[in-house]
Design a protein around this motif. Structure first.
Motif, PDB file in Angstrom:
ATOM      1  N   ALA A  21      37.584 -25.140  61.367  1.00 36.65           N
ATOM      2  CA  ALA A  21      36.607 -25.887  60.582  1.00 36.65           C
ATOM      3  C   ALA A  21      35.789 -24.941  59.707  1.00 36.65           C
ATOM      4  O   ALA A  21      35.364 -25.303  58.612  1.00 36.65           O
ATOM      5  N   LEU A  22      35.579 -23.708  60.197  1.00 33.51           N
ATOM      6  CA  LEU A  22      34.800 -22.719  59.450  1.00 33.51           C
ATOM      7  C   LEU A  22      35.688 -21.861  58.545  1.00 33.51           C
ATOM      8  O   LEU A  22      35.211 -20.925  57.930  1.00 33.51           O
TER       9      LEU A  22
ATOM     10  N   LEU B 173      38.777 -21.404  71.148  1.00 32.87           N
ATOM     11  CA  LEU B 173      37.847 -21.449  70.018  1.00 32.87           C
ATOM     12  C   LEU B 173      38.478 -22.005  68.746  1.00 32.87           C
ATOM     13  O   LEU B 173      37.783 -22.304  67.785  1.00 32.87           O
TER      14      LEU B 173
ATOM     15  N   ALA C 262      37.051 -25.033  66.392  1.00 35.20           N
ATOM     16  CA  ALA C 262      35.789 -24.738  65.713  1.00 35.20           C
ATOM     17  C   ALA C 262      36.017 -23.752  64.574  1.00 35.20           C
ATOM     18  O   ALA C 262      35.445 -23.894  63.493  1.00 35.20           O
TER      19      ALA C 262
ATOM     20  N   GLU D 171      41.532 -16.999  63.699  1.00 31.81           N
ATOM     21  CA  GLU D 171      41.086 -16.618  65.036  1.00 31.81           C
ATOM     22  C   GLU D 171      41.303 -15.142  65.342  1.00 31.81           C
ATOM     23  O   GLU D 171      40.545 -14.542  66.093  1.00 31.81           O
TER      24      GLU D 171
END
Lengths: 166, 187
Positions: free
Chosen positions: A75-76, A69, A72, A80
């Motif tokens: 980018a946000l 993950l 993605a 993690e």
């Protein structure tokens, strides 16, 4: 800054209580008793969640998922390590606290992941529990758009957590 | 939650069976209880302080402050009615972190609102109220601060303002979503 917020809050509470003629010591003891009871009542739920999470972590399964993950998430602007907590938060409050402790022991409470996880845990409520309980009390059978709207609010809180922690 | 836990536990134990690491299970169980004990002190401290604030009349003061926003949030509900009083009591208690006081008020409010719903579908007011409850607007996240203190944070309370910003944003998105979806959804 260290500890000033807590000291200011305590001072404010005591002064307010004295001003409004509250029996401050008795009130404090009553509240503390309720707090201890709450802390004790979440122990079984923590006991359920922490071993399951620990076994998963020890096996490397969570690391693999996080690695998958990671693009993605970066980018946000979400670390993690905080993601398992965000996913569990709407389902279980005590479980999320267990996850928060995992993040703290892995990264430290003052790391960026620790702070984002703290905000995500504090800015959300146990969505599943609230909706189930409230729908049950209302006698209504269809919740219409309550679930998607609540999920949007949850997603907003998680994204905001990444944003407010530099 | 039952399904989630079953999946978590099954995957965790299966992985531990093959890769080793079953010790982690018992270690984590020990850690879970130790964790509760470590955070209980801080949590009880905040509960005690909140009890003083509550008995000083903060709940009713907050309820009065909520009167204006309530009228805008729930246009179909009589602002002086019993349902509106139960709703504002619930929201105020949630803001102060008094979960035990908030839940009965929330259930009472839903029961009263439920009398006006037709054909078993939740009304707009009920949906908005549920979403606000699910968004969990809280002024001071006591359990998170207590856990941070237990984990040895240099400043456990420095996440209070960021959390407030995030939760306010989340509640605003929730209410906005309710407004937008109520037009699209129908019954």
């Amino acid at each position: 800054m260290g500890g000033r917020v807590v000291a200011a809050m305590a001072l404010l509470a005591v002064l307010l209580g004295v001003w409004r003629r509250v029996p401050v010591y008795d009130a404090f003891v009553r509240g503390a008793r309720a707090g201890l009871r709450t802390a004790a009542s979440i122990a079984p739920a923590l006991l359920a969640v922490l071993p399951a999470v620990a076994a998963l972590t020890a096996s490397g399964a969570t690391d693999a998922l996080c690695a998958l993950l990671a693009p993605a998430l970066s980018a946000l602007r979400l670390p993690e390590q905080a993601v398992p907590l965000m996913l569990l938060r709407p389902l279980s409050g005590a479980g999320a606290l267990g996850m928060l402790e995992q993040v703290f022991s892995a990264c430290g409470p003052d790391s960026r992941a620790g702070r984002v996880a703290s905000v995500a845990a504090g800015a959300n409520e146990t969505l599943l529990y609230v909706l189930a309980l409230y729908m049950g009390a209302s006698g209504a059978r269809r919740s219409r758009y309550a679930v998607p709207a609540a999920l949007l609010a949850w997603a907003a809180a998680c994204l905001a957590a990444g944003f407010v922690c530099p | 939650m039952n399904a989630v836990w079953a999946v978590l536990m099954a995957c965790g134990c299966a992985a531990a069976l093959f890769a080793g690491g079953g010790d982690a299970l018992t270690q984590a169980a020990t850690e879970a209880v130790a964790l509760c004990v470590r955070m209980a002190g801080g949590f009880a401290l905040f509960s005690g302080l909140m009890q003083i604030v509550e008995e000083a009349g903060a709940l009713s003061a907050l309820q009065r402050a909520l009167r204006g926003p309530m009228k805008r949030l729930f246009p179909g509900v009589d602002p002086d009615g019993e349902a509106a009083r139960a709703m504002s009591a619930n929201l105020a208690a949630n803001m102060l972190g008094l979960g035990n006081a908030a839940t009965p008020m929330g259930l009472r409010a839903m029961e009263l609102l439920g009398r006006e719903c037709r054909g078993g579908a939740a009304t707009d007011a009920m949906c908005t109220f549920m979403v606000l409850g699910a968004a969990g607007v809280q002024l001071f996240p006591a359990s998170v601060v207590a856990l941070r203190a237990a984990a040895g944070s240099a400043d456990p309370a420095d996440i209070v303002l960021p959390t407030l910003a995030a939760t306010a944003f989340s509640a605003a998105v929730g209410v906005g979503a309710c407004r937008a979806l109520s037009r699209l959804w129908g019954d």
